[in-house]
Write a protein that holds these residues in place. Structure first.
Motif, PDB file in Angstrom:
ATOM      1  N   TRP A 259       0.820  -1.280  -0.012  1.00 31.46           N
ATOM      2  CA  TRP A 259      -0.022  -0.086   0.074  1.00 31.46           C
ATOM      3  C   TRP A 259       0.737   1.297  -0.075  1.00 31.46           C
ATOM      4  O   TRP A 259       0.685   2.332  -0.594  1.00 31.46           O
ATOM      5  CB  TRP A 259      -0.878  -0.149   1.251  1.00 31.46           C
ATOM      6  CG  TRP A 259      -1.910   1.218   1.280  1.00 31.46           C
ATOM      7  CD1 TRP A 259      -1.464   2.225   1.746  1.00 31.46           C
ATOM      8  CD2 TRP A 259      -3.128   1.041   0.875  1.00 31.46           C
ATOM      9  NE1 TRP A 259      -2.623   3.324   1.622  1.00 31.46           N
ATOM     10  CE2 TRP A 259      -3.748   2.504   1.345  1.00 31.46           C
ATOM     11  CE3 TRP A 259      -4.077   0.426   0.312  1.00 31.46           C
ATOM     12  CZ2 TRP A 259      -4.880   2.702   0.942  1.00 31.46           C
ATOM     13  CZ3 TRP A 259      -5.474   0.685   0.133  1.00 31.46           C
ATOM     14  CH2 TRP A 259      -5.865   1.973   0.085  1.00 31.46           C
ATOM     15  N   ARG A 260       1.962   1.208   0.782  1.00 31.14           N
ATOM     16  CA  ARG A 260       2.820   2.537   1.026  1.00 31.14           C
ATOM     17  C   ARG A 260       3.516   2.346  -0.305  1.00 31.14           C
ATOM     18  O   ARG A 260       3.882   3.700  -0.677  1.00 31.14           O
ATOM     19  CB  ARG A 260       3.961   2.204   2.126  1.00 31.14           C
ATOM     20  CG  ARG A 260       4.549   3.567   2.415  1.00 31.14           C
ATOM     21  CD  ARG A 260       5.392   3.094   3.553  1.00 31.14           C
ATOM     22  NE  ARG A 260       6.284   4.460   3.912  1.00 31.14           N
ATOM     23  CZ  ARG A 260       7.480   4.437   3.506  1.00 31.14           C
ATOM     24  NH1 ARG A 260       8.088   3.609   2.925  1.00 31.14           N
ATOM     25  NH2 ARG A 260       8.183   5.702   3.670  1.00 31.14           N
ATOM     26  N   LYS A 261       3.785   1.449  -0.944  1.00 31.11           N
ATOM     27  CA  LYS A 261       4.686   1.914  -2.347  1.00 31.11           C
ATOM     28  C   LYS A 261       3.745   2.560  -3.298  1.00 31.11           C
ATOM     29  O   LYS A 261       4.281   3.428  -4.250  1.00 31.11           O
ATOM     30  CB  LYS A 261       4.871   0.411  -2.952  1.00 31.11           C
ATOM     31  CG  LYS A 261       5.684   0.340  -4.248  1.00 31.11           C
ATOM     32  CD  LYS A 261       5.998  -1.004  -4.614  1.00 31.11           C
ATOM     33  CE  LYS A 261       6.759  -0.835  -5.913  1.00 31.11           C
ATOM     34  NZ  LYS A 261       8.300  -1.270  -5.898  1.00 31.11           N
ATOM     35  N   PHE A 262       2.428   2.462  -3.324  1.00 25.21           N
ATOM     36  CA  PHE A 262       1.520   3.323  -4.266  1.00 25.21           C
ATOM     37  C   PHE A 262       0.737   4.505  -3.618  1.00 25.21           C
ATOM     38  O   PHE A 262       0.431   5.347  -4.484  1.00 25.21           O
ATOM     39  CB  PHE A 262       0.560   2.092  -4.938  1.00 25.21           C
ATOM     40  CG  PHE A 262       1.127   0.980  -5.616  1.00 25.21           C
ATOM     41  CD1 PHE A 262       1.556   1.224  -6.839  1.00 25.21           C
ATOM     42  CD2 PHE A 262       1.141  -0.189  -5.308  1.00 25.21           C
ATOM     43  CE1 PHE A 262       2.420   0.227  -7.736  1.00 25.21           C
ATOM     44  CE2 PHE A 262       1.702  -1.069  -5.784  1.00 25.21           C
ATOM     45  CZ  PHE A 262       2.285  -0.959  -7.016  1.00 25.21           C
ATOM     46  N   ARG A 263       0.640   4.497  -2.297  1.00 22.38           N
ATOM     47  CA  ARG A 263      -0.265   5.486  -1.700  1.00 22.38           C
ATOM     48  C   ARG A 263       0.560   5.684  -0.353  1.00 22.38           C
ATOM     49  O   ARG A 263       1.183   4.721  -0.055  1.00 22.38           O
ATOM     50  CB  ARG A 263      -1.669   5.358  -1.507  1.00 22.38           C
ATOM     51  CG  ARG A 263      -2.508   5.076  -2.708  1.00 22.38           C
ATOM     52  CD  ARG A 263      -3.744   4.903  -2.367  1.00 22.38           C
ATOM     53  NE  ARG A 263      -4.651   4.756  -3.586  1.00 22.38           N
ATOM     54  CZ  ARG A 263      -6.178   4.407  -3.679  1.00 22.38           C
ATOM     55  NH1 ARG A 263      -6.646   4.102  -2.623  1.00 22.38           N
ATOM     56  NH2 ARG A 263      -6.534   4.280  -4.831  1.00 22.38           N
ATOM     57  N   LYS A 264       0.080   6.777   0.132  1.00 22.19           N
ATOM     58  CA  LYS A 264       0.500   6.906   1.534  1.00 22.19           C
ATOM     59  C   LYS A 264      -0.555   6.436   2.515  1.00 22.19           C
ATOM     60  O   LYS A 264      -1.579   6.519   2.305  1.00 22.19           O
ATOM     61  CB  LYS A 264       0.304   8.647   1.991  1.00 22.19           C
ATOM     62  CG  LYS A 264       1.082   8.897   3.203  1.00 22.19           C
ATOM     63  CD  LYS A 264       1.243  10.431   3.342  1.00 22.19           C
ATOM     64  CE  LYS A 264       1.679  10.741   4.596  1.00 22.19           C
ATOM     65  NZ  LYS A 264       1.494  12.211   4.802  1.00 22.19           N
ATOM     66  N   ILE A 265       0.302   5.942   3.696  1.00 24.04           N
ATOM     67  CA  ILE A 265      -0.528   5.100   4.771  1.00 24.04           C
ATOM     68  C   ILE A 265      -1.429   6.376   5.374  1.00 24.04           C
ATOM     69  O   ILE A 265      -0.620   7.377   5.837  1.00 24.04           O
ATOM     70  CB  ILE A 265       0.280   4.273   5.742  1.00 24.04           C
ATOM     71  CG1 ILE A 265       0.846   3.272   4.716  1.00 24.04           C
ATOM     72  CG2 ILE A 265      -0.494   3.859   6.896  1.00 24.04           C
ATOM     73  CD1 ILE A 265       1.686   2.417   5.370  1.00 24.04           C
ATOM     74  N   PRO A 266      -2.406   6.187   5.667  1.00 23.95           N
ATOM     75  CA  PRO A 266      -3.436   7.638   6.277  1.00 23.95           C
ATOM     76  C   PRO A 266      -2.619   7.742   7.813  1.00 23.95           C
ATOM     77  O   PRO A 266      -2.356   6.867   8.591  1.00 23.95           O
ATOM     78  CB  PRO A 266      -4.789   7.006   6.579  1.00 23.95           C
ATOM     79  CG  PRO A 266      -4.736   5.728   5.609  1.00 23.95           C
ATOM     80  CD  PRO A 266      -3.425   5.411   5.267  1.00 23.95           C
TER      81      PRO A 266
END
Length: 123
Positions: free
Chosen positions: A54-61
């Motif tokens: 998930w962190r590779k494609f988006r920022k973790i909330p």
């Protein structure tokens, strides 16, 4: 009672649900392979893998990160009874204490240190 209003209940429920779902699904999957005792480890690794992906494609909330930090900080108190039991056991061990401490360091401190380094670098 003002502190109750400041709690991000959606983030707490979501984070705890995420942890429980991954753990229970992993225990069920590992039970299909006749090794349910590996469920916790597989759940931890699969959740870590999903978060890294998930962190590779988006920022973790930030809400998820903040809630996780609070859970980790508060869950440290769960280990106090275990620590007290270990201390009582060590008193009765006598000459076996150095071997016990060596095993304790290798099996606990080093993996926790490696996990912390991984989490700091990748999350």
């Amino acid at each position: 009672m003002d502190w109750i209003k400041n709690i991000d209940w959606t983030a707490w429920i979501g984070t705890i649900s995420l942890i429980i779902i991954f753990r229970e699904a992993s225990v069920w999957i590992m039970a299909q392979f006749h090794h349910p005792e590996l469920g916790n480890l597989v759940g931890l690794l699969s959740l870590l893998s999903v978060l890294l992906l998930w962190r590779k494609f988006r920022k973790i909330p930030a809400r998820l990160v903040d809630t996780n930090n609070k859970i980790m900080k508060e869950s440290a108190f769960a280990f106090l009874p275990i620590s007290a039991g270990s201390l009582i056991m060590m008193v009765h061990m006598g000459k076996e204490i150095p071997a016990f401490l060596l095993v304790l360091c290798i099996s606990t401190l080093i993996p926790l240190w490696v996990y912390a380094k991984m989490a700091k670098k990748w999350l």
